[in-house]
Design a protein around this motif. Sequence first.
Motif, mmCIF file in Angstrom:
data_model
loop_
_atom_site.group_PDB
_atom_site.id
_atom_site.type_symbol
_atom_site.label_atom_id
_atom_site.label_comp_id
_atom_site.label_asym_id
_atom_site.label_seq_id
_atom_site.Cartn_x
_atom_site.Cartn_y
_atom_site.Cartn_z
ATOM 1 N N THR A 1 0.843 -1.203 0.000
ATOM 2 C CA THR A 1 0.000 0.000 0.000
ATOM 3 C C THR A 1 0.872 1.244 0.000
ATOM 4 O O THR A 1 0.647 2.169 -0.782
ATOM 5 N N GLU A 2 1.874 1.278 0.873
ATOM 6 C CA GLU A 2 2.817 2.405 0.899
ATOM 7 C C GLU A 2 3.496 2.576 -0.455
ATOM 8 O O GLU A 2 3.651 3.685 -0.945
ATOM 9 N N HIS A 3 3.931 1.452 -1.009
ATOM 10 C CA HIS A 3 4.663 1.498 -2.280
ATOM 11 C C HIS A 3 3.787 2.049 -3.405
ATOM 12 O O HIS A 3 4.225 2.927 -4.158
ATOM 13 N N PHE A 4 2.568 1.541 -3.523
ATOM 14 C CA PHE A 4 1.664 2.035 -4.565
ATOM 15 C C PHE A 4 1.343 3.508 -4.353
ATOM 16 O O PHE A 4 1.278 4.273 -5.311
ATOM 17 N N CYS A 5 1.141 3.903 -3.118
ATOM 18 C CA CYS A 5 0.856 5.306 -2.806
ATOM 19 C C CYS A 5 2.042 6.184 -3.199
ATOM 20 O O CYS A 5 1.887 7.199 -3.878
ATOM 21 N N HIS A 6 3.228 5.779 -2.789
ATOM 22 C CA HIS A 6 4.440 6.561 -3.073
ATOM 23 C C HIS A 6 4.711 6.649 -4.574
ATOM 24 O O HIS A 6 4.963 7.741 -5.096
ATOM 25 N N ILE A 7 4.656 5.525 -5.253
ATOM 26 C CA ILE A 7 5.020 5.487 -6.672
ATOM 27 C C ILE A 7 3.991 6.199 -7.555
ATOM 28 O O ILE A 7 4.286 6.580 -8.682
ATOM 29 N N GLY B 1 1.380 9.881 -4.389
ATOM 30 C CA GLY B 1 0.507 10.132 -3.247
ATOM 31 C C GLY B 1 1.294 10.695 -2.078
ATOM 32 O O GLY B 1 2.518 10.845 -2.151
ATOM 33 N N PRO B 2 0.609 10.962 -0.978
ATOM 34 C CA PRO B 2 1.243 11.598 0.180
ATOM 35 C C PRO B 2 1.928 10.599 1.119
ATOM 36 O O PRO B 2 1.893 10.747 2.341
ATOM 37 N N CYS B 3 2.551 9.571 0.567
ATOM 38 C CA CYS B 3 3.139 8.518 1.383
ATOM 39 C C CYS B 3 4.626 8.383 1.101
ATOM 40 O O CYS B 3 5.079 8.656 -0.005
ATOM 41 N N ALA B 4 5.328 7.894 2.083
ATOM 42 C CA ALA B 4 6.730 7.519 1.911
ATOM 43 C C ALA B 4 6.793 5.997 2.019
ATOM 44 O O ALA B 4 6.121 5.408 2.868
ATOM 45 N N TYR B 5 7.588 5.376 1.168
ATOM 46 C CA TYR B 5 7.768 3.933 1.247
ATOM 47 C C TYR B 5 8.850 3.649 2.285
ATOM 48 O O TYR B 5 9.962 4.163 2.178
ATOM 49 N N THR B 6 8.513 2.846 3.283
ATOM 50 C CA THR B 6 9.443 2.565 4.376
ATOM 51 C C THR B 6 9.914 1.112 4.386
ATOM 52 O O THR B 6 10.571 0.689 5.337
ATOM 53 N N GLY B 7 9.588 0.385 3.341
ATOM 54 C CA GLY B 7 9.982 -1.022 3.279
ATOM 55 C C GLY B 7 11.391 -1.205 2.751
ATOM 56 O O GLY B 7 12.087 -0.245 2.422
#
Length: 139
Positions: free
Chosen positions: A69-75, A78-84
């Motif tokens: 979810t983070e990855h799709f949002c970031h890429i 969106g207002p997310c950072a990917y932390t994985g």
Amino acid sequence: MRSAIVTLLILALSGCASQPKQRTLYDDLGGAEGIDQIVSHFINQIGHDPVILPYFADSHVSRFREKITEHFCHISDGPCAYTGDNMVDIHVGMDINEHDFNRVVDLLYNALEQSGVPHPAQNRLIARLAPLRSDIIYR
């Protein structure tokens, strides 16, 4: 003179305010709700695929859900950072072949379709994910 400056300032600010917000891929995917729905459908697709499911045997579904979810949002801007972790570290030792990689892409397309994402947005997401291919497939 002062009123001329105030007038120019008001005109400049109103010009900025009237600019429409550019739609992002995140918007076209349906924002947070849309991405959550895509991820739910994607996880369901994986869970019902006898070829792909074994690759996820040691995965924690809740962590996978959170990070994808983070990855799709970031890429998708969106207002997310990917932390994985990075894709190489995640997939090392999994021996993913090209056929199975392509099958996962098909499952993602199915999830996007189920979620009602328009084809242009589907293709834009896949295009942004495509450069990760070389980090995932076993060489």
